[in-house]
Design a protein around this motif. Structure first.
Motif, short mmCIF file in Angstrom:
data_model
loop_
_atom_site.label_atom_id
_atom_site.label_comp_id
_atom_site.label_asym_id
_atom_site.label_seq_id
_atom_site.Cartn_x
_atom_site.Cartn_y
_atom_site.Cartn_z
N ALA A 148 0.66 -0.99 -0.41
CA ALA A 148 0.14 0.11 0.21
C ALA A 148 0.98 1.39 0.33
N ILE A 149 1.89 1.76 0.49
CA ILE A 149 2.59 2.17 0.49
C ILE A 149 4.22 1.82 0.73
N LEU A 150 4.99 2.91 -0.95
CA LEU A 150 6.11 2.27 -1.52
C LEU A 150 7.42 3.00 -0.68
N ALA A 151 8.48 1.89 -0.36
CA ALA A 151 9.45 2.35 -0.04
C ALA A 151 10.37 3.48 -0.70
N PRO A 152 11.07 4.57 -0.57
CA PRO A 152 11.81 5.81 -1.07
C PRO A 152 12.11 5.12 -2.11
N LYS A 153 13.28 4.18 -1.48
CA LYS A 153 13.73 3.06 -3.31
C LYS A 153 13.23 3.15 -3.88
N LEU B 121 10.76 3.44 -9.28
CA LEU B 121 9.58 2.87 -10.51
C LEU B 121 9.66 4.34 -11.48
N ARG B 122 9.17 5.41 -10.73
CA ARG B 122 9.57 6.34 -11.72
C ARG B 122 10.96 6.34 -12.75
N LEU B 123 12.29 6.11 -12.41
CA LEU B 123 13.24 5.94 -13.00
C LEU B 123 13.08 4.82 -14.38
N GLY C 120 9.14 15.76 -10.33
CA GLY C 120 10.22 15.34 -8.39
C GLY C 120 9.37 14.75 -7.50
N ASP C 121 8.03 15.03 -6.89
CA ASP C 121 7.51 14.10 -5.92
C ASP C 121 7.25 12.92 -6.14
N LEU C 122 6.84 12.74 -7.37
CA LEU C 122 6.10 11.54 -6.85
C LEU C 122 7.59 10.59 -6.24
N LYS C 123 8.59 11.17 -6.65
CA LYS C 123 9.80 9.94 -6.23
C LYS C 123 9.52 10.09 -4.79
N ARG C 124 9.04 11.13 -3.79
CA ARG C 124 9.64 10.88 -2.48
C ARG C 124 8.80 10.67 -1.84
#
Ligand SMILES: [Zn+2]
Length: 261
Positions: free
Chosen positions: A224-229, A234-236, A257-261
């Motif tokens: 449900a919650i994605l780890a920051p790494k 995923l964005r990369l 950029g905020d999608l990565k954090r």
């Protein structure tokens, strides 16, 4: 020339003359259309707010042959994209979705299911669903409907199934999928991603491909919650896949950029 009636989402509107706009819409039946909207820039425009960016509108247009622009004769607003009231990130995500569709489609080439994906994405952003998941779902659906889904399990160079019990797995955006350890040294421009990231991409792509969108969106996402790494990876991956498909960097990617954090 023929007079056509359809629903479309406004992807772009540029000034054409003192009183007119050139509007790009994505429609279910005709794919992308680019049409002149005469009088759209007048104070009392006959189109009112039906040509605002990402609005879903019912339109009537005169379809021209060849390279000529179509002529928009009527547009009536069905649904407005309201994410500006929700926050900047959902707003930018909506603009990005519109930019992706505009960049990856051709005029008068309908693509089954793509209009539905775009509309659902905009609705999800409006109702404040997770922008990270909403955009990932949108990207996966888009590449699937365009026939460019990467291979998440079989090596794109030799066809062998890859082993996922490793620290990292090579993914080639240019090659269109994962690489096994034997083939990796022979390839260039690949990324290294964690097995969890790959697993999310594979399972979500499979989920989206087999069921109805309304059902998929109600299914729980794991995790449900994605780890920051994982988020960053995923964005990369998706940025690189989009870059390869559109053959240029999409402008709105710089605002996500905020999608990565
Ligand atoms: Zn291989």
């Amino acid at each position: 020339m023929s007079l056509e009636k359809t629903d479309g989402v406004v992807l772009k509107a540029v000034e054409w003359s003192e009183t007119s706009l050139i509007v790009t819409l994505f429609t279910k039946e005709f794919g992308k259309i680019s049409a002149i909207a005469k009088g759209a820039r007048r104070l009392k425009s006959p189109f009112e707010s039906a040509l605002d960016l990402l609005s879903l509108s019912s339109v009537v247009f005169l379809k021209k042959s060849g390279e000529s622009l179509d002529l928009l004769t009527e547009a009536k607003l069905q649904r407005r994209f309201r994410s500006a009231q929700v926050g900047l990130l959902p707003l930018y995500c909506g603009y990005y979705a519109g930019e992706v569709i505009n960049a990856l489609t051709e005029n008068h080439e309908p693509i089954a299911g793509l209009m539905e994906s775009l509309c659902v994405t905009l609705q999800e952003l409006d109702r404040q669903a997770s922008p990270a998941w909403t955009i990932l779902d949108f990207e996966l659906q888009t590449i699937q409907r365009l026939g460019h889904m990467p291979s998440w399990r079989w090596c794109v160079a030799c066809g062998e199934e890859i082993e996922t019990d490793r620290q990292s797995i090579a993914f080639s955006p240019l090659g269109g999928g994962v690489l096994c350890p034997n083939c990796t040294p022979t390839q260039r421009g690949y990324l290294r991603i964690a097995p969890e990231t790959l697993q999310i991409l594979e399972s979500r792509a499979a989920q989206l491909s087999r069921s109805d969108l309304a059902i998929v969106l109600c299914e729980p996402r794991a995790p449900a919650i994605l780890a920051p790494k994982v988020r960053a990876e995923l964005r990369l991956v998706m940025e690189q896949v989009m870059l390869n498909l559109s053959e240029r960097r999409l402008r709105m990617l710089d605002f996500l950029g905020d999608l990565k954090r």
